[in-house]
Design a protein around this motif. Sequence first.
Motif, PDB file in Angstrom:
ATOM      1  N   ARG A 150      35.848  97.620 -59.263  1.00  0.00           N
ATOM      2  CA  ARG A 150      35.901  99.076 -59.308  1.00  0.00           C
ATOM      3  C   ARG A 150      36.986  99.503 -60.294  1.00  0.00           C
ATOM      4  NH1 ARG A 150      33.872 102.973 -56.241  1.00  0.00           N
ATOM      5  NH2 ARG A 150      33.234 101.484 -54.621  1.00  0.00           N
ATOM      6  N   SER A 152      38.550 102.916 -62.928  1.00  0.00           N
ATOM      7  CA  SER A 152      38.719 104.373 -62.893  1.00  0.00           C
ATOM      8  C   SER A 152      37.466 105.092 -63.375  1.00  0.00           C
ATOM      9  CB  SER A 152      39.916 104.782 -63.754  1.00  0.00           C
ATOM     10  OG  SER A 152      39.733 104.355 -65.102  1.00  0.00           O
ATOM     11  N   ARG A 153      36.621 104.388 -64.145  1.00  0.00           N
ATOM     12  CA  ARG A 153      35.412 105.004 -64.681  1.00  0.00           C
ATOM     13  C   ARG A 153      34.174 104.702 -63.852  1.00  0.00           C
ATOM     14  NH1 ARG A 153      35.739 102.790 -70.712  1.00  0.00           N
ATOM     15  NH2 ARG A 153      36.335 100.959 -69.495  1.00  0.00           N
ATOM     16  N   GLY A 154      34.300 103.806 -62.869  1.00  0.00           N
ATOM     17  CA  GLY A 154      33.153 103.467 -62.038  1.00  0.00           C
ATOM     18  C   GLY A 154      33.153 101.993 -61.687  1.00  0.00           C
ATOM     19  N   MET A 155      31.952 101.430 -61.513  1.00  0.00           N
ATOM     20  CA  MET A 155      31.807 100.034 -61.124  1.00  0.00           C
ATOM     21  C   MET A 155      31.440  99.176 -62.335  1.00  0.00           C
ATOM     22  SD  MET A 155      32.427 100.193 -57.908  1.00  0.00           S
ATOM     23  CE  MET A 155      31.881  98.585 -57.317  1.00  0.00           C
ATOM     24  N   ASN A 201      31.041 106.601 -62.041  1.00  0.00           N
ATOM     25  CA  ASN A 201      31.225 107.299 -60.776  1.00  0.00           C
ATOM     26  C   ASN A 201      30.261 108.483 -60.705  1.00  0.00           C
ATOM     27  OD1 ASN A 201      33.384 105.715 -59.746  1.00  0.00           O
ATOM     28  ND2 ASN A 201      34.794 106.765 -61.121  1.00  0.00           N
ATOM     29  N   SER A 202      29.672 108.649 -59.552  1.00  0.00           N
ATOM     30  CA  SER A 202      28.720 109.767 -59.391  1.00  0.00           C
ATOM     31  C   SER A 202      29.475 111.056 -59.079  1.00  0.00           C
ATOM     32  CB  SER A 202      27.738 109.448 -58.262  1.00  0.00           C
ATOM     33  OG  SER A 202      28.430 109.166 -57.067  1.00  0.00           O
TER      34      SER A 202
END
Length: 202
Positions: A150, A152-155, A201-202
């Motif tokens: 994980r 900061s911008r997503g997975m 990230n959604s």
Amino acid sequence: MKRTVFLLIVSAVLALGLNAQGAQGTQTGGWKLDKAHSNATFSIRHMVISEVTGKFTDFDITVNAAKDDFTDGILEATIKVASINTENASRDRHLQTDDFFNAEKFPVITFKSTSVEKVGENTYKFNGDLTIRDVTKPVTFEAVHNGVLRTSRGMMSAWKATLSLNRFDFGLKWNKTVESGGLVAGETVTIILTLEFNKPNS
């Protein structure tokens, strides 16, 4: 009164349809290939005792999966044949002729998954249909999942997948032999994919 009932029925049907689409959307998630950190390479025997390696520089893989381990995933890959690079311009041109890929007539190689099997703690089988020169055959990539991170911008998800195939099965027909016997270019090709996917990230 009849008009009111009709409108209520229509509204209910539309609501059910939208809810179904929303549920379907939550079941799949789009992973985007990070091309700057991914590679599609291959190796083949040369002159019986040596080995030549190469890569395709233009390729893409789309993945839809709700689970981070991709076990419910659907994968589709496209490789541009003209992007083949073995660090030898003459050889690359030969590989694009009808002796091998015939890049002009068959410009892309495709793979479409049919199932994903988890066979170990971090090992998988990606089963699917591979198409080269309009010849489609079922194949299985042996894959290792290096993990999910994980950020900061997503997975982020990282993989390494390998496949060995007989090039003659796909019409790559050049079969010149050396004087002592054996093929100048071996019949078995090993494909190695090192892949990094990102899901924002959604």
